[in-house]
Design a protein around this motif. Sequence first.
Motif, PDB file in Angstrom:
ATOM      1  N   HIS A 193       0.816  -1.220   0.000  1.00  0.00           N
ATOM      2  CA  HIS A 193       0.000   0.000   0.000  1.00  0.00           C
ATOM      3  C   HIS A 193       0.852   1.273   0.000  1.00  0.00           C
ATOM      4  CE1 HIS A 193      -3.459  -2.472   0.452  1.00  0.00           C
ATOM      5  NE2 HIS A 193      -3.277  -2.776   1.720  1.00  0.00           N
ATOM      6  N   ALA A 194       2.160   1.130  -0.100  1.00  0.00           N
ATOM      7  CA  ALA A 194       3.046   2.305  -0.009  1.00  0.00           C
ATOM      8  C   ALA A 194       2.701   3.411  -1.012  1.00  0.00           C
ATOM      9  CB  ALA A 194       4.503   1.876  -0.161  1.00  0.00           C
ATOM     10  N   PRO A 195       2.394   3.108  -2.286  1.00  0.00           N
ATOM     11  CA  PRO A 195       2.074   4.213  -3.201  1.00  0.00           C
ATOM     12  C   PRO A 195       0.920   5.077  -2.719  1.00  0.00           C
ATOM     13  CG  PRO A 195       2.529   2.226  -4.454  1.00  0.00           C
ATOM     14  CD  PRO A 195       2.464   1.818  -3.012  1.00  0.00           C
ATOM     15  N   ALA A 196      -0.154   4.455  -2.218  1.00  0.00           N
ATOM     16  CA  ALA A 196      -1.289   5.239  -1.730  1.00  0.00           C
ATOM     17  C   ALA A 196      -0.906   6.062  -0.511  1.00  0.00           C
ATOM     18  CB  ALA A 196      -2.460   4.308  -1.401  1.00  0.00           C
ATOM     19  N   TYR A 197      -0.119   5.479   0.371  1.00  0.00           N
ATOM     20  CA  TYR A 197       0.319   6.209   1.562  1.00  0.00           C
ATOM     21  C   TYR A 197       1.177   7.408   1.179  1.00  0.00           C
ATOM     22  CZ  TYR A 197      -1.293   3.214   5.405  1.00  0.00           C
ATOM     23  OH  TYR A 197      -2.056   2.574   6.328  1.00  0.00           O
ATOM     24  N   VAL A 198       2.094   7.233   0.248  1.00  0.00           N
ATOM     25  CA  VAL A 198       2.980   8.334  -0.133  1.00  0.00           C
ATOM     26  C   VAL A 198       2.174   9.468  -0.761  1.00  0.00           C
ATOM     27  CG1 VAL A 198       4.857   9.011  -1.691  1.00  0.00           C
ATOM     28  CG2 VAL A 198       5.051   6.923  -0.309  1.00  0.00           C
ATOM     29  N   GLU A 199       1.184   9.150  -1.593  1.00  0.00           N
ATOM     30  CA  GLU A 199       0.354  10.196  -2.175  1.00  0.00           C
ATOM     31  C   GLU A 199      -0.392  10.977  -1.095  1.00  0.00           C
ATOM     32  OE1 GLU A 199       0.495  11.005  -5.624  1.00  0.00           O
ATOM     33  OE2 GLU A 199       2.178   9.712  -5.072  1.00  0.00           O
ATOM     34  N   PRO A 254     -10.561  17.129   4.474  1.00  0.00           N
ATOM     35  CA  PRO A 254      -9.142  17.220   4.087  1.00  0.00           C
ATOM     36  C   PRO A 254      -8.190  17.243   5.263  1.00  0.00           C
ATOM     37  CG  PRO A 254     -10.220  19.348   3.828  1.00  0.00           C
ATOM     38  CD  PRO A 254     -11.303  18.359   4.124  1.00  0.00           C
ATOM     39  N   GLU A 255      -8.680  17.580   6.463  1.00  0.00           N
ATOM     40  CA  GLU A 255      -7.804  17.626   7.632  1.00  0.00           C
ATOM     41  C   GLU A 255      -7.511  16.232   8.175  1.00  0.00           C
ATOM     42  OE1 GLU A 255     -11.828  17.042   9.046  1.00  0.00           O
ATOM     43  OE2 GLU A 255     -10.973  18.401   7.538  1.00  0.00           O
ATOM     44  N   ARG A 256      -8.164  15.208   7.633  1.00  0.00           N
ATOM     45  CA  ARG A 256      -7.977  13.826   8.087  1.00  0.00           C
ATOM     46  C   ARG A 256      -6.947  13.125   7.212  1.00  0.00           C
ATOM     47  NH1 ARG A 256     -12.843  11.690   7.196  1.00  0.00           N
ATOM     48  NH2 ARG A 256     -12.239  10.349   5.456  1.00  0.00           N
ATOM     49  N   PHE A 257      -5.987  12.467   7.849  1.00  0.00           N
ATOM     50  CA  PHE A 257      -5.024  11.649   7.109  1.00  0.00           C
ATOM     51  C   PHE A 257      -5.703  10.346   6.721  1.00  0.00           C
ATOM     52  CE2 PHE A 257      -1.685   8.321   7.086  1.00  0.00           C
ATOM     53  CZ  PHE A 257      -0.956   8.791   6.009  1.00  0.00           C
ATOM     54  N   ASP A 258      -5.869  10.133   5.413  1.00  0.00           N
ATOM     55  CA  ASP A 258      -6.651   8.994   4.928  1.00  0.00           C
ATOM     56  C   ASP A 258      -6.001   8.424   3.663  1.00  0.00           C
ATOM     57  OD1 ASP A 258      -8.476   7.143   4.104  1.00  0.00           O
ATOM     58  OD2 ASP A 258     -10.079   8.576   3.673  1.00  0.00           O
ATOM     59  N   PRO A 259      -5.180   7.387   3.804  1.00  0.00           N
ATOM     60  CA  PRO A 259      -4.510   6.809   2.630  1.00  0.00           C
ATOM     61  C   PRO A 259      -5.461   6.114   1.658  1.00  0.00           C
ATOM     62  CG  PRO A 259      -3.462   6.105   4.682  1.00  0.00           C
ATOM     63  CD  PRO A 259      -4.769   6.714   5.043  1.00  0.00           C
ATOM     64  N   TRP A 260      -6.738   5.974   2.008  1.00  0.00           N
ATOM     65  CA  TRP A 260      -7.671   5.223   1.167  1.00  0.00           C
ATOM     66  C   TRP A 260      -8.582   6.133   0.354  1.00  0.00           C
ATOM     67  CZ3 TRP A 260      -5.072   1.160   1.577  1.00  0.00           C
ATOM     68  CH2 TRP A 260      -4.520   0.786   2.795  1.00  0.00           C
ATOM     69  N   ARG A 261      -8.189   7.351   0.147  1.00  0.00           N
ATOM     70  CA  ARG A 261      -8.992   8.276  -0.654  1.00  0.00           C
ATOM     71  C   ARG A 261      -9.153   7.728  -2.073  1.00  0.00           C
ATOM     72  NH1 ARG A 261      -9.877  13.059   1.792  1.00  0.00           N
ATOM     73  NH2 ARG A 261      -8.660  13.418   3.699  1.00  0.00           N
ATOM     74  N   ALA A 262     -10.351   7.932  -2.615  1.00  0.00           N
ATOM     75  CA  ALA A 262     -10.635   7.409  -3.947  1.00  0.00           C
ATOM     76  C   ALA A 262      -9.790   8.093  -5.011  1.00  0.00           C
ATOM     77  CB  ALA A 262     -12.121   7.573  -4.265  1.00  0.00           C
ATOM     78  N   GLN A 263      -9.515   9.372  -4.825  1.00  0.00           N
ATOM     79  CA  GLN A 263      -8.654  10.088  -5.763  1.00  0.00           C
ATOM     80  C   GLN A 263      -7.743  11.003  -4.966  1.00  0.00           C
ATOM     81  OE1 GLN A 263     -10.878  12.637  -8.346  1.00  0.00           O
ATOM     82  NE2 GLN A 263     -11.857  13.771  -6.702  1.00  0.00           N
ATOM     83  N   SER A 264      -6.517  11.154  -5.448  1.00  0.00           N
ATOM     84  CA  SER A 264      -5.604  12.023  -4.718  1.00  0.00           C
ATOM     85  C   SER A 264      -4.935  12.998  -5.689  1.00  0.00           C
ATOM     86  CB  SER A 264      -4.573  11.197  -3.956  1.00  0.00           C
ATOM     87  OG  SER A 264      -3.807  12.039  -3.126  1.00  0.00           O
ATOM     88  N   HIS A 265      -3.850  12.577  -6.327  1.00  0.00           N
ATOM     89  CA  HIS A 265      -3.133  13.437  -7.259  1.00  0.00           C
ATOM     90  C   HIS A 265      -2.825  14.803  -6.647  1.00  0.00           C
ATOM     91  CE1 HIS A 265      -4.025  10.388 -10.231  1.00  0.00           C
ATOM     92  NE2 HIS A 265      -5.308  10.562 -10.040  1.00  0.00           N
ATOM     93  N   PRO A 266      -2.093  14.854  -5.549  1.00  0.00           N
ATOM     94  CA  PRO A 266      -1.780  16.150  -4.940  1.00  0.00           C
ATOM     95  C   PRO A 266      -0.923  17.002  -5.870  1.00  0.00           C
ATOM     96  CG  PRO A 266      -0.415  14.419  -3.993  1.00  0.00           C
ATOM     97  CD  PRO A 266      -1.447  13.733  -4.842  1.00  0.00           C
ATOM     98  N   LEU A 267      -0.953  18.302  -5.629  1.00  0.00           N
ATOM     99  CA  LEU A 267      -0.189  19.238  -6.452  1.00  0.00           C
ATOM    100  C   LEU A 267       1.187  19.535  -5.865  1.00  0.00           C
ATOM    101  CD1 LEU A 267      -3.020  21.772  -7.374  1.00  0.00           C
ATOM    102  CD2 LEU A 267      -2.028  19.971  -8.816  1.00  0.00           C
ATOM    103  N   SER A 268       1.667  18.664  -4.990  1.00  0.00           N
ATOM    104  CA  SER A 268       2.934  18.917  -4.296  1.00  0.00           C
ATOM    105  C   SER A 268       4.117  19.055  -5.234  1.00  0.00           C
ATOM    106  CB  SER A 268       3.191  17.780  -3.301  1.00  0.00           C
ATOM    107  OG  SER A 268       2.078  17.604  -2.452  1.00  0.00           O
TER     108      SER A 268
END
Length: 421
Positions: free
Chosen positions: A276-282, A332-346
């Motif tokens: 699950h590392a990719p989802a966690y890193v996102e 958004p204030e909740r840390f949730d690695p299981w979000r359906a979509q992420s793609h952050p702009l970091s």
Amino acid sequence: MDAAEALTLLLSPQGRIDPYPTYERLRAYGPVAEAAPMFYLVTGYAEADELLRDPRLAVMDDAIRDSVWPGWRDSPAIASISRSMLRTNPPDHSRMRRLVAGAFSPRRIAGMRDVVAAQADELIDAMGERGRDAPVDFLADFAYPLPVAVICALLGVPAADRPLFRRWATDLTGVLEPEITPEELAVADRGAAELRAYFTELVQARRRAPADDLTTALVQVHDSDGGRLSGDELLANLVVLLVAGFETTTNLLGNGLVVLLDHPREADVLRGHPEHAPAYVEELLRYDSPVQLTSRLSTAAVRCGGVELPAGSSVLLLLGAANRDPRRFPAPERFDPWRAQSHPLSFGAGPHYCVGAGLARLEAQIAVPRLLRRLPELALAGRPRRRTRLTLRGYDTLPVTLGTPAPVDRGTPAGARPGTP
């Protein structure tokens, strides 16, 4: 508090250390807000993504800087950054980016998996030795040496020189802040001068003895055709590749570790399921981005988020705020690695999307679950100390206690897919 007052708070030491409450105050004025005449703040995800991709929005290149900041060429830090692809627009930006993009292709990055894993295990073992009886600084002992070793290997920088760069880079990157004092600029100039002198010597060494590294490749491009890469561009891009190659990843690892130690249930899941590392890193990138903002100038009138940005407007894109836009990320204030979509702009978006984003992700996907599995007793030794920086968000020090490291898991296949380090 109006948008201008919120911006003042954001740029204060308190606001830099914890910008998220101020982002929410700014969000009340809409996804695009005017904080001063011809100066706009963007907190919305869709709006930031749109503007980052809009060709009418430019970075402040030499021509623009000449019109707003006379004398900037006297600053080694500003001059050094300005000659790199970080601060150039097409066609110069496209020309320079093409020259380095091959070193960061998906195939090349995937081929570095075993190297990164071996380096991470070596650092965990060394950290375990030092941390038997006392806390260690996670930044100094892991989060800095891992990415700096990887980018130095790509550039061909000798391993013995790696300890030099952390202070120089910290000094130089002060110039990326939205505001900088004359004293801070003098510090940044010293860091830039040291880095430029170092790479001048390395370039000369690669001319005498070419090697299989990115520095040699860029030197050969310059020497064969200075029109494709000038001498100033060569040095500036080497400096930026080095600094960007570890600064963002160091902060990603440091910020991410604190988040996971503050969320032990989620950490336990990743410890047992490294796939699950990719989802966690996102989600770590989204939740506490190592890069909080970037800036653009409009070369023509642009309408975005219901607001008209006149030609010549300055635009501050608050990536950390966009990554917590509730229209894109529920709760958004909740840390949730299981979000359906992420793609952050970091790592940005559009033409200036970070060329090394794939490498940073790989390093975090390998390192984070390895740390949790091999150091099951890893814990904070008191609260870490934040840097008073806004653009590049991270810690000054991050003391941790380790416990006894578990042995390296030799059963992981060498060609394991991403997310199964």
